[in-house]
Design a protein around this motif. Structure first.
Motif, PDB file in Angstrom:
ATOM      1  N   VAL A 124     -47.715  27.407 -48.788  1.00  0.00           N
ATOM      2  CA  VAL A 124     -48.148  28.544 -49.594  1.00  0.00           C
ATOM      3  C   VAL A 124     -48.177  29.773 -48.694  1.00  0.00           C
ATOM      4  CG1 VAL A 124     -50.147  29.598 -50.715  1.00  0.00           C
ATOM      5  CG2 VAL A 124     -49.428  27.327 -51.382  1.00  0.00           C
TER       6      VAL A 124
ATOM      7  N   GLU B 203     -49.860  33.094 -48.108  1.00  0.00           N
ATOM      8  CA  GLU B 203     -51.091  33.778 -48.483  1.00  0.00           C
ATOM      9  C   GLU B 203     -51.147  35.152 -47.837  1.00  0.00           C
ATOM     10  OE1 GLU B 203     -54.163  31.168 -47.167  1.00  0.00           O
ATOM     11  OE2 GLU B 203     -54.020  29.865 -48.922  1.00  0.00           O
TER      12      GLU B 203
ATOM     13  N   ARG C   5     -49.329  28.913 -44.928  1.00  0.00           N
ATOM     14  CA  ARG C   5     -50.284  27.820 -44.830  1.00  0.00           C
ATOM     15  C   ARG C   5     -49.606  26.526 -45.241  1.00  0.00           C
ATOM     16  NH1 ARG C   5     -55.795  26.850 -48.320  1.00  0.00           N
ATOM     17  NH2 ARG C   5     -56.464  25.001 -47.230  1.00  0.00           N
TER      18      ARG C   5
ATOM     19  N   PRO D 213     -57.686  21.236 -49.816  1.00  0.00           N
ATOM     20  CA  PRO D 213     -57.130  21.803 -51.059  1.00  0.00           C
ATOM     21  C   PRO D 213     -56.219  22.978 -50.768  1.00  0.00           C
ATOM     22  CG  PRO D 213     -59.433  22.423 -50.787  1.00  0.00           C
ATOM     23  CD  PRO D 213     -59.139  21.431 -49.714  1.00  0.00           C
ATOM     24  N   LEU D 214     -55.224  23.175 -51.629  1.00  0.00           N
ATOM     25  CA  LEU D 214     -54.259  24.252 -51.500  1.00  0.00           C
ATOM     26  C   LEU D 214     -54.254  25.023 -52.813  1.00  0.00           C
ATOM     27  CD1 LEU D 214     -52.361  25.093 -49.210  1.00  0.00           C
ATOM     28  CD2 LEU D 214     -50.526  23.901 -50.383  1.00  0.00           C
ATOM     29  N   ASP D 215     -54.439  26.347 -52.763  1.00  0.00           N
ATOM     30  CA  ASP D 215     -54.565  27.165 -53.961  1.00  0.00           C
ATOM     31  C   ASP D 215     -53.319  28.028 -54.126  1.00  0.00           C
ATOM     32  OD1 ASP D 215     -55.395  28.539 -56.147  1.00  0.00           O
ATOM     33  OD2 ASP D 215     -56.979  29.663 -55.159  1.00  0.00           O
ATOM     34  N   PRO D 216     -52.369  27.634 -54.989  1.00  0.00           N
ATOM     35  CA  PRO D 216     -51.161  28.457 -55.172  1.00  0.00           C
ATOM     36  C   PRO D 216     -51.452  29.797 -55.827  1.00  0.00           C
ATOM     37  CG  PRO D 216     -50.836  26.198 -55.972  1.00  0.00           C
ATOM     38  CD  PRO D 216     -52.298  26.369 -55.734  1.00  0.00           C
ATOM     39  N   SER D 217     -52.589  29.928 -56.539  1.00  0.00           N
ATOM     40  CA  SER D 217     -52.887  31.198 -57.186  1.00  0.00           C
ATOM     41  C   SER D 217     -53.133  32.307 -56.173  1.00  0.00           C
ATOM     42  CB  SER D 217     -54.105  31.048 -58.100  1.00  0.00           C
ATOM     43  OG  SER D 217     -55.267  30.724 -57.343  1.00  0.00           O
ATOM     44  N   ALA D 218     -53.457  31.958 -54.932  1.00  0.00           N
ATOM     45  CA  ALA D 218     -53.675  32.963 -53.894  1.00  0.00           C
ATOM     46  C   ALA D 218     -52.395  33.349 -53.172  1.00  0.00           C
ATOM     47  CB  ALA D 218     -54.694  32.449 -52.874  1.00  0.00           C
TER      48      ALA D 218
ATOM     49  N   LEU E 106     -45.618  27.584 -55.086  1.00  0.00           N
ATOM     50  CA  LEU E 106     -45.902  26.493 -54.152  1.00  0.00           C
ATOM     51  C   LEU E 106     -44.573  25.941 -53.687  1.00  0.00           C
ATOM     52  CD1 LEU E 106     -47.807  24.434 -52.784  1.00  0.00           C
ATOM     53  CD2 LEU E 106     -47.652  23.059 -54.867  1.00  0.00           C
TER      54      LEU E 106
ATOM     55  N   VAL F 257     -56.185  17.688 -58.893  1.00  0.00           N
ATOM     56  CA  VAL F 257     -56.939  18.916 -59.057  1.00  0.00           C
ATOM     57  C   VAL F 257     -58.215  18.851 -58.227  1.00  0.00           C
ATOM     58  CG1 VAL F 257     -58.099  20.420 -60.729  1.00  0.00           C
ATOM     59  CG2 VAL F 257     -56.016  19.191 -61.378  1.00  0.00           C
ATOM     60  N   ASP F 258     -58.460  19.908 -57.455  1.00  0.00           N
ATOM     61  CA  ASP F 258     -59.652  19.950 -56.611  1.00  0.00           C
ATOM     62  C   ASP F 258     -60.885  20.081 -57.483  1.00  0.00           C
ATOM     63  OD1 ASP F 258     -61.202  20.048 -54.326  1.00  0.00           O
ATOM     64  OD2 ASP F 258     -61.100  22.214 -54.217  1.00  0.00           O
TER      65      ASP F 258
END
Length: 226
Positions: A128, A130, A165, A179-184, A190, A223-224
């Motif tokens: 990702v 960021e 990241r 956890p990995l947040d693609p929205s950020a 992703l 899902v986290d």
């Protein structure tokens, strides 16, 4: 989602013993020897051990009550089924085929594979991009500014500097990846990188690419809960 039985009292033997010792000055201030060889401390440790066993039985009440209610509702227990799981395969050379019906073991429990699997030997990484500020390190900052200038951005344009990241796969069976947040991500994407094994000779890369041609990549997402 299974129902989680509440823990009514989770104190351990050590916690019960420490709590009893802390109460000694309140009820018996003349009792000053709290060493392990003191007969009173031995009795306290005995009661702490018995208390821990009673708390264990006490915490079984929610499970017992739930089973009683299920019996009243005439809901039977789920019948036994075949366990399944995922297996990670590694090969030193690409193109190795593991035939269906091969036996793999989880400890002493044998399992049988269902389908033929072609082991490519590649390593998958989730990536990702960021947003980030320019680094403080002078060398890294100079590299970032050179990359911004190479893009031909003007002074009135806001360059987007980002940090990559990488989500490494867990090393052990019980490890959980962060956890990995693609929205950020700066691009909202992703990325999945497929890398050749470490030490792969460049002459072997064409054969590796051919082995990947037409291959199907299955991705599992968890899902986290945080």
């Amino acid at each position: 989602m299974p129902l989680v039985s509440p823990i009514l009292d989770d104190r351990s033997y050590k916690e019960i013993r420490e709590e009893l010792v802390r109460r000694i000055p309140v009820y018996s201030p003349e009792w000053t020897d709290h060493g392990a060889s003191d007969p009173g401390i031995v009795l306290l440790e005995l009661f702490a051990h018995l208390g821990e066993n009673l708390l264990y039985r006490f915490n079984q009440l929610p499970d017992t009550t739930r089973l009683a209610f299920l019996r009243l509702l005439q809901i039977p227990m789920r019948p036994a089924g075949v366990a399944s799981g995922m297996v990670r395969l590694e090969a030193r050379t690409p193109g190795v085929v593991v035939p269906g019906g091969s036996v793999v073991a989880a400890g002493k429990v044998p399992f049988t594979t269902l389908d033929d699997v072609a082991v490519t030997g590649v390593r998958a990484l989730a990536v990702v991009r960021e947003p980030a500020v320019l680094p403080d390190d002078e060398e890294l900052r100079a590299q970032a500014e050179a990359a911004i200038q190479a893009r031909g951005l003007g002074d009135d344009e806001v360059p987007v500097f980002y940090a990559v990241r990488v989500l490494e796969p867990p090393d052990g069976a019980g490890d959980e990846p962060p956890p990995l947040d693609p929205s950020a991500a700066v691009d909202g994407l992703l990325w999945i990188a497929l890398l050749a094994p470490d030490g792969t000779d460049e002459a072997a890369l064409p054969a590796l690419r051919d082995a990947l041609g037409g291959a199907r990549l299955s991705l599992g997402v968890v899902v986290d809960s945080v």
